[in-house]
Design a protein around this motif. Structure first.
Motif, PDB file in Angstrom:
ATOM      1  N   HIS B  53      -3.875  59.386  79.559  1.00  0.00           N
ATOM      2  CA  HIS B  53      -2.344  59.817  79.362  1.00  0.00           C
ATOM      3  C   HIS B  53      -2.056  61.217  79.078  1.00  0.00           C
ATOM      4  O   HIS B  53      -1.151  61.836  79.631  1.00  0.00           O
ATOM      5  N   SER B  54      -2.859  61.962  78.415  1.00  0.00           N
ATOM      6  CA  SER B  54      -2.531  63.279  78.044  1.00  0.00           C
ATOM      7  C   SER B  54      -2.733  64.313  79.181  1.00  0.00           C
ATOM      8  O   SER B  54      -2.460  65.481  78.967  1.00  0.00           O
ATOM      9  N   VAL B  55      -3.587  63.771  80.137  1.00  0.00           N
ATOM     10  CA  VAL B  55      -3.890  64.937  81.272  1.00  0.00           C
ATOM     11  C   VAL B  55      -3.549  64.304  82.611  1.00  0.00           C
ATOM     12  O   VAL B  55      -4.259  64.343  83.549  1.00  0.00           O
ATOM     13  N   GLY B  56      -2.414  63.739  82.471  1.00  0.00           N
ATOM     14  CA  GLY B  56      -1.676  63.526  84.023  1.00  0.00           C
ATOM     15  C   GLY B  56      -1.871  62.274  84.600  1.00  0.00           C
ATOM     16  O   GLY B  56      -1.450  61.720  85.553  1.00  0.00           O
ATOM     17  N   VAL B  57      -2.872  61.254  83.940  1.00  0.00           N
ATOM     18  CA  VAL B  57      -2.933  59.862  84.356  1.00  0.00           C
ATOM     19  C   VAL B  57      -1.747  59.089  83.856  1.00  0.00           C
ATOM     20  O   VAL B  57      -1.356  59.128  82.822  1.00  0.00           O
ATOM     21  N   LYS B  58      -1.057  58.247  84.653  1.00  0.00           N
ATOM     22  CA  LYS B  58      -0.076  57.581  84.459  1.00  0.00           C
ATOM     23  C   LYS B  58      -0.187  56.230  84.012  1.00  0.00           C
ATOM     24  O   LYS B  58      -1.040  55.597  84.264  1.00  0.00           O
ATOM     25  N   PRO B  59       0.611  55.671  82.813  1.00  0.00           N
ATOM     26  CA  PRO B  59       0.215  54.344  82.003  1.00  0.00           C
ATOM     27  C   PRO B  59       0.422  53.311  83.460  1.00  0.00           C
ATOM     28  O   PRO B  59       1.394  53.587  84.113  1.00  0.00           O
ATOM     29  N   LEU B  60      -0.130  52.101  83.367  1.00  0.00           N
ATOM     30  CA  LEU B  60       0.074  50.975  84.544  1.00  0.00           C
ATOM     31  C   LEU B  60       1.514  50.474  83.877  1.00  0.00           C
ATOM     32  O   LEU B  60       1.824  49.910  82.714  1.00  0.00           O
ATOM     33  N   THR B  61       2.416  50.358  84.886  1.00  0.00           N
ATOM     34  CA  THR B  61       3.721  49.751  84.713  1.00  0.00           C
ATOM     35  C   THR B  61       3.669  48.473  84.316  1.00  0.00           C
ATOM     36  O   THR B  61       4.557  47.910  83.296  1.00  0.00           O
ATOM     37  N   PHE B  62       2.906  47.461  84.832  1.00  0.00           N
ATOM     38  CA  PHE B  62       2.818  46.188  84.241  1.00  0.00           C
ATOM     39  C   PHE B  62       2.484  45.925  82.671  1.00  0.00           C
ATOM     40  O   PHE B  62       3.101  45.225  82.132  1.00  0.00           O
ATOM     41  N   VAL B  63       1.528  46.884  82.301  1.00  0.00           N
ATOM     42  CA  VAL B  63       1.262  46.917  81.022  1.00  0.00           C
ATOM     43  C   VAL B  63       2.233  47.303  80.048  1.00  0.00           C
ATOM     44  O   VAL B  63       2.714  46.786  79.268  1.00  0.00           O
ATOM     45  N   ARG B  64       3.072  48.344  80.496  1.00  0.00           N
ATOM     46  CA  ARG B  64       4.260  48.959  79.668  1.00  0.00           C
ATOM     47  C   ARG B  64       5.496  47.946  79.721  1.00  0.00           C
ATOM     48  O   ARG B  64       6.114  47.717  78.600  1.00  0.00           O
ATOM     49  N   GLN B  65       5.569  47.281  80.789  1.00  0.00           N
ATOM     50  CA  GLN B  65       6.583  46.396  80.727  1.00  0.00           C
ATOM     51  C   GLN B  65       6.454  45.140  79.854  1.00  0.00           C
ATOM     52  O   GLN B  65       7.439  44.854  79.460  1.00  0.00           O
ATOM     53  N   VAL B  66       5.349  44.536  80.138  1.00  0.00           N
ATOM     54  CA  VAL B  66       4.997  43.462  79.106  1.00  0.00           C
ATOM     55  C   VAL B  66       5.258  43.797  77.591  1.00  0.00           C
ATOM     56  O   VAL B  66       5.882  43.110  76.814  1.00  0.00           O
ATOM     57  N   LEU B  67       4.553  44.935  77.378  1.00  0.00           N
ATOM     58  CA  LEU B  67       4.731  45.304  75.846  1.00  0.00           C
ATOM     59  C   LEU B  67       6.126  45.605  75.479  1.00  0.00           C
ATOM     60  O   LEU B  67       6.443  45.400  74.283  1.00  0.00           O
ATOM     61  N   ALA B  68       6.846  46.269  76.349  1.00  0.00           N
ATOM     62  CA  ALA B  68       8.213  46.595  76.067  1.00  0.00           C
ATOM     63  C   ALA B  68       8.954  45.280  75.709  1.00  0.00           C
ATOM     64  O   ALA B  68       9.880  45.111  74.836  1.00  0.00           O
ATOM     65  N   ALA B  69       8.677  44.405  76.401  1.00  0.00           N
ATOM     66  CA  ALA B  69       9.450  43.014  76.380  1.00  0.00           C
ATOM     67  C   ALA B  69       9.009  42.251  75.099  1.00  0.00           C
ATOM     68  O   ALA B  69       9.913  41.729  74.561  1.00  0.00           O
ATOM     69  N   CYS B  70       7.897  42.600  74.807  1.00  0.00           N
ATOM     70  CA  CYS B  70       7.545  41.791  73.552  1.00  0.00           C
ATOM     71  C   CYS B  70       8.122  42.883  72.336  1.00  0.00           C
ATOM     72  O   CYS B  70       8.167  41.981  71.271  1.00  0.00           O
ATOM     73  N   VAL B  71       8.226  43.879  72.498  1.00  0.00           N
ATOM     74  CA  VAL B  71       8.843  44.744  71.227  1.00  0.00           C
ATOM     75  C   VAL B  71      10.105  44.416  71.230  1.00  0.00           C
ATOM     76  O   VAL B  71      10.843  44.135  70.267  1.00  0.00           O
ATOM     77  N   TYR B  72      10.866  44.200  72.282  1.00  0.00           N
ATOM     78  CA  TYR B  72      12.322  43.944  72.287  1.00  0.00           C
ATOM     79  C   TYR B  72      12.704  42.788  73.331  1.00  0.00           C
ATOM     80  O   TYR B  72      13.299  43.178  74.217  1.00  0.00           O
TER      81      TYR B  72
END
Lengths: 477, 477
Positions: B53-72
């Motif tokens: 992620h520090s050199v231009g690779v984008k996070p996977l949307t599915f992963v970030r959506q699930v984690l965000a929903a778990c946080v909030y």
């Protein structure tokens, strides 16, 4: 036959936790309950640890909103999140390589967050200066204590390296001391005087170590755990003088600094007291202070974040500490962010302030009420004496167990207070920790449970405990 | 004078990383750039580590959506998140005490996620059975390796405990060996044959340890790091036979298992090969395998998650391992959740599948292209030979440095390849790791850089490297 006949004796020596007996029985009971086995309760209440979200305390909205926006930055496009939440998330992501919480980021931690921590401790300590280069962010305070001990303990030394530890003492710190091949030298807190720390007892403990180990450090927990004392300035000054005279490194576990309930009590950091004492103490006594995002109002135990501040360390030693912690890549990035939110909460005027203030006040009031109720109920039980809880997350009442109960425990191969806790669990579904987990004076027995829980849960625990205890004392009288 | 004159010799012995020289110069350069100092480049490109992620690779949307929903969890009320995202978050939160990622949750990790990991390795290994009780979730693979070594290494043993380690080898593993008071015994991979592992070399290494240390474990990295080999089944069988015969504990670092590029190459786990070999190997050779959420497609380095699978361990030893890891409270809860998402990604038919599939395919194609371009460019440079990269995240080309450059490096008190990397950094802003960081055959020099970056960044690195290298070779010819 294993190729591993000779595993590390230090690991072998780690005492199996008393809690394990309870934990394995608790998971059995949970299975039975889910299979429909009838019991006098429908579910377990686990108040062994300070784990607020597991027992009815709600996460702070501001914290969760900022972290969610950092995880999934698309959320910042919507105006549903308050402006200060979006601004903070933006700022935090701006500190991350590639703008992602998925980067390792600076090893071992993000420098701008360390600056915020440094500003926080300066404010907290009434202006005593703090230097970012003396601070690092850790994966929770327990790992931090382990890292520092790793540098302090010479595993090849003979006699062993010793660490003076309070009795009672938080159990994982003692396990870490053993795991590194060092020896814990207990100094007993004076229960009858509200678990106060007496310098004569430090002296006795130090002498007891002669010929057994070579004490290099003194570990203090303030506010206490499991004992609920909050040290006075005078007591801390005595400890500092003792550490100075005996050339001991001071390890100050200050993770419960937000939780002070005692009248005329306030949390004062060891760093502040040290600075106020002036030379020669203020520029010679080596001090490490630990804090955590797991404790305090946010109670985010699952994040695993904390920080360590080093004071007066020999630069060469400090360099070794930083080398060691840098080795393990970074602290979880979201934990670093949670730490930023802890040391830099919303201020009056910020959109998130009213709700934040309401939520933290609610927790404060809840804890004060829990302390009061618990103290009253416990001290009304026959054969139970609970010292005033001035701070921290736990009560640690002494239970005068009848000889017949002690005998029965021996027959079952258990510590008497473990036996008490197992019975409590079986009969009520309430899970408490036995005092034998924490070191206690021989012949005394205690239980520990956490009061950082919703009032309903604390009341439920006390109700169960009252019924159980009365019956238990009768059964074994 | 410090009370700490006698700090742990093991910590003292940890070699200061060669990378430190570069890192401190890099942060100076960054400061200069921000102050407006003119340089031939506007910003640094750090390709030292695999930190996508520090050199231009984008996070996977599915992963970030699930984690965000778990946080909030309020996010689940909105229908903006796909149904499978909300369902997964709901399921994960249902596994958390109090429904919060802020609870410690089960120590050391959530049992239902371990079951998912176990199902994953069974599928991956073509049905070789996996048992949840042999798996634990770790705070990244480096900490896990440290935990296992902690049990393996007897710090009081004389001679020291030894661990056979590949050369070149991932640097933090070697630091952990030193930190525990053990000795690393290098076995050299055969560069000229694509960094293959030769069993004769294992034999030589083992003999070299006689009288120096007592080797108890053999550490293998497959796919390699920094060397880009992917081991064949035959090579793995040889390693297993060797470990069996010499009674060595096998530590298999398999964190790059998703990244295989070589034609006719596939990742096969040590556990699978061991099972397929049948008795006596399959039921006697003690094996520990490491995997991580930092590597693979999600590349979530900042989460600090991974898992460890234990095979054929002596139950008593396994118990000590679990005791040790339980001591440190839980693995960060969000890292545990990320692990669940890694071992259990969206499937065809799920709402999130099309985007997930598109994003992972994009990463796959990008890496394949990066490997191809990098190999071509590096091998076109005079005095550079890069072995084919079959897998992993790095290229590790050999650089034949001119004698004048070596002499100059000596004058400046640096390893020759560190000198090369410092120059590269100064002149182009590109940050690579010197081979001397990783153990290499005496008289050979290498650089390592990461190819899990966007194609633009890899091309930029290669462009800078080509210009720099050509000039460097001329300057020191």
């Amino acid at each position: 036959m294993s190729v591993l006949q000779e595993i590390s004796p230090n690991v072998k020596n780690i005492k199996q936790s008393e809690y394990e007996v309870l934990a394995s029985r608790a998971s059995q009971i949970e299975k039975e309950l889910s299979q429909g086995v009838r019991k006098p309760y429908k579910e377990l209440i686990d108040v062994c640890w300070c784990d607020p979200h597991s027992v009815g305390v709600k996460p702070l909205t501001f914290v969760r909103q900022v972290l969610a926006a950092c995880v999934y930055p698309q959320l910042m496009k919507s105006h549903e999140l308050p402006l200060d939440v979006r601004q903070r998330a933006q700022w935090l992501l701006g500190r991350c390589d590639g703008g992602s919480v998925g980067s390792y980021n600076a090893q071992p931690c993000i420098p701008e967050i360390i600056e915020k921590v440094s500003e926080f401790t300066t404010r907290r300590d009434g202006g005593v200066p703090s230097y970012p280069e003396n601070i690092f962010i850790s994966t929770g305070s327990q790992w931090a204590i382990m890292d520092i001990l790793n540098v302090l303990v010479n595993s090849e030394a003979s006699p062993k390296t010793g660490v003076l530890t309070p009795a009672p003492c938080h159990v994982t710190s003692m396990m870490s001391i053993t795991a590194l091949g060092a020896a814990a030298v207990p100094y007993y807190l004076t229960e009858e005087q509200g678990w106060t720390l007496q310098v004569e007892e430090l002296q006795r403990a130090l002498e007891s170590a002669k010929g057994v180990c070579n004490p290099v450090a003194l570990y203090v927990i303030n506010p206490g755990n499991p004992a609920g004392l909050v040290q006075s300035r005078k007591s801390m000054q005595e400890v500092i003088r003792f550490a100075s005279e005996k050339r001991l490194f001071l390890l100050a576990d200050e993770v419960y600094q937000d939780f002070v309930y005692g009248e005329n009590r306030e949390f004062v950091s060891y760093k502040r007291v040290l600075a106020e004492m002036g030379p020669p103490y203020s520029d010679t006594v080596e001090l490490v202070s630990f804090h955590s995002t797991s404790k305090g109002f946010m109670g985010e135990c699952g994040m695993r974040g904390g920080y360590v501040e080093l004071v007066n360390l020999d630069p060469a030693v400090q360099k070794h500490i930083f080398k060691l912690i840098s080795k393990s890549s970074c602290t979880p990035v979201l934990a670093q962010m949670a730490l930023d939110l802890m040391v830099n909460p919303p201020q009056p005027g910020d959109p998130s302030y009213p709700l934040y203030n309401q939520q933290t006040q609610h927790i404060k009031n809840m804890l004060a009420q829990n302390v009061k109720t618990t103290h009253e109920v416990l001290n009304s039980l026959p054969g139970v004496i609970s010292q005033p809880v001035e701070g921290g997350a736990f009560v640690f009442p002494r239970v005068f167990l009848p000889p017949k109960a002690i005998q029965k425990a021996e027959e079952e191969g258990m510590q008497p207070d473990t036996f008490y806790c197992v019975r409590l669990l079986e009969e009520t579904g309430v899970l408490c920790c036995p005092g034998s987990e924490f070191e206690q004076k021989e012949g005394t027995y205690h239980i520990r449970f956490c009061i950082t829980a919703s009032q309903d849960i604390v009341k439920e625990v006390l109700r169960h405990l009252t019924t159980f205890h009365t019956k238990f004392m009768k059964d074994f009288s």
